[in-house]
Design an enzyme around this catalytic site. Structure first.
Site, PDB file in Angstrom:
ATOM      1  N   TYR A 174       0.795  -1.229   0.000  1.00 16.68           N
ATOM      2  CA  TYR A 174       0.000   0.000   0.000  1.00 16.68           C
ATOM      3  C   TYR A 174       0.828   1.280   0.000  1.00 16.68           C
ATOM      4  CZ  TYR A 174      -4.411  -2.448   0.095  1.00 16.68           C
ATOM      5  OH  TYR A 174      -5.490  -3.232  -0.261  1.00 16.68           O
ATOM      6  N   GLU A 213      -8.515  -7.016   4.569  1.00 18.58           N
ATOM      7  CA  GLU A 213      -7.755  -8.099   3.938  1.00 18.58           C
ATOM      8  C   GLU A 213      -7.039  -8.961   4.968  1.00 18.58           C
ATOM      9  OE1 GLU A 213      -5.452  -5.938   1.056  1.00 18.58           O
ATOM     10  OE2 GLU A 213      -7.299  -5.277   0.041  1.00 18.58           O
TER      11      GLU A 213
END
Length: 394
Positions: A95, A137
């Site tokens: 990310y 997630e």
């Protein structure tokens, strides 16, 4: 938490993202893969070439800008994307890389209009959005790992059978090479197959629906062989022509938010086109085993009989059930699934599941809405990144 100032700035940029979002995401992906070519091992190269991934990301960023002060409304979309991420092995450490290049792309495309204040606000917003995805997630990885026969990422599976279902669709039966069983899944979900193709630099990832009811022994995927000149063809041709019984491939744990509602007692209508029949086979197989008294209507479209997979299987499964309707439509014979036929054959109070090529979906789903079926009863699956469902009129 975001400051009110950052929220106001991000929301004020939403119109710009609506106009130039795809331009920004196209620059983002180009720069991302230039700096980190190893990430090409995780992405579907075809979706990149066709622009579907860029459009999907642009839509996501735009929605995030609109709802940055209430991201909870986006949770269903977040979970859908997170399912894809988990099935591809995307992790928390990816990310920051994405954030760096997304902010860079905004600055590159907008130029001086992307002031330091705007970039800072978007950096804060991206951090909040990324944390939501990472959290969701993380739980998905944990659930995949901790279930019976579970595994979090990719695992080696052996091809134990290979069966032609039509002139262009072949089923592959998969078992773990370590001798364990397979985890259960929800009928309609998919797995990711990761392949090394000789002569290619990067790995190939493709998601295929599981096409039989859950069992403890095997996964089954059923793959349409695309033409070699078709960008989608490289993986499917390799599977059809090169992967044989006894070969090993890498597979992810089942994922996806398109699946049969096992708790519902309402009738079920399955509507599929072409290879979109694959998740429907898992649903029908499951219903026949677990709730054979549940009424089922199955409407399937194909080009012709030779390309119609699973016809005999559907008839066999339905012979064990109490209340079924089965109709097929072949475009080569100018037999199409019209609005009138949908009105006549879709159970009025049913849970409806739709899967097929994008033009098929664009024609069928808006028509169901026009006929008065509620959106929360119409469930559908795109193969690949979702696209707009504006009606297509023949």
């Amino acid at each position: 938490m975001l400051s009110q100032k950052s929220i106001d700035i991000v929301k004020s940029t939403a119109p710009i993202l609506a106009d130039r979002g795809v331009e920004i995401t196209s620059v983002f992906y180009k720069n991302l893969f230039t700096a980190h070519p190893e990430l090409l091992n995780m992405f579907n190269h075809v979706n990149q070439k066709q622009g579907r991934q860029q459009t999907a990301l642009a839509n996501t960023v735009y929605a995030a800008a609109l709802h940055i002060d209430n991201l909870g409304v986006l949770l269903p979309a977040v979970k859908q994307i997170a399912q894809k991420h988990r099935s591809l092995g995307i992790k928390a450490e990816h990310y920051p890389i994405v954030g760096e290049h997304l902010l860079g792309a905004i600055k590159e495309v907008l130029g001086d209009a992307a002031t330091d204040e705007i970039i800072q606000a978007w950096a804060e917003a991206y951090g909040v959005i990324a944390d939501v995805f990472i959290s969701v997630e993380k739980e998905m990885y944990k659930a995949a790992q901790e279930q019976e026969n579970g595994f979090a990422e990719f695992k080696n599976f052996k091809i134990v059978n290979k069966v032609a279902e039509s002139d262009i669709i072949t089923s592959f039966y998969l078992q773990p090479t370590d001798g364990s069983g397979v985890p259960t899944f929800l009928p309609g979900q998919y797995i990711t197959v990761r392949l090394t193709i000789p002569g290619e630099t990067y790995l190939f990832n493709r998601q295929y629906s599981l096409s039989q009811a859950p069992n403890q022994d095997t996964f089954r995927i059923s793959v349409k062989k695309e033409y070699e000149m078709n960008p989608n063809g490289k993986v499917s041709v390799f599977l059809h022509e090169n992967i044989q019984i006894g070969d090993t491939i890498e597979v992810s744990a089942p994922a996806g938010d398109f699946y049969l509602d096992m708790e519902s007692t309402r009738p079920v209508t399955l509507i599929s086109g072409g290879v979109g029949i694959t998740p429907m086979m898992s649903m029908l197989d499951t219903i026949s085993k677990n709730s054979p008294t549940r009424p089922v209507a199955f409407l399937h479209g194909a080009r012709n009989n030779a390309l119609h997979a699973f016809d005999k299987d559907v008839r066999k499964l339905m012979s064990t059930m109490e209340d079924t309707t089965y109709m097929s439509f072949y475009s080569d014979e100018n037999r199409l699934l019209t609005k009138e036929l949908l009105a006549e054959n879709v159970f009025s109070n049913s849970d409806i599941y739709v899967c097929g090529p994008v033009p098929f979906m664009k024609a069928i789903i808006p028509t169901l809405y026009e006929l008065g079926f509620a959106e929360d009863r119409v469930h559908f699956e795109f193969f690949g990144p979702a696209v707009s469902l504006e009606p297509t009129h023949a």
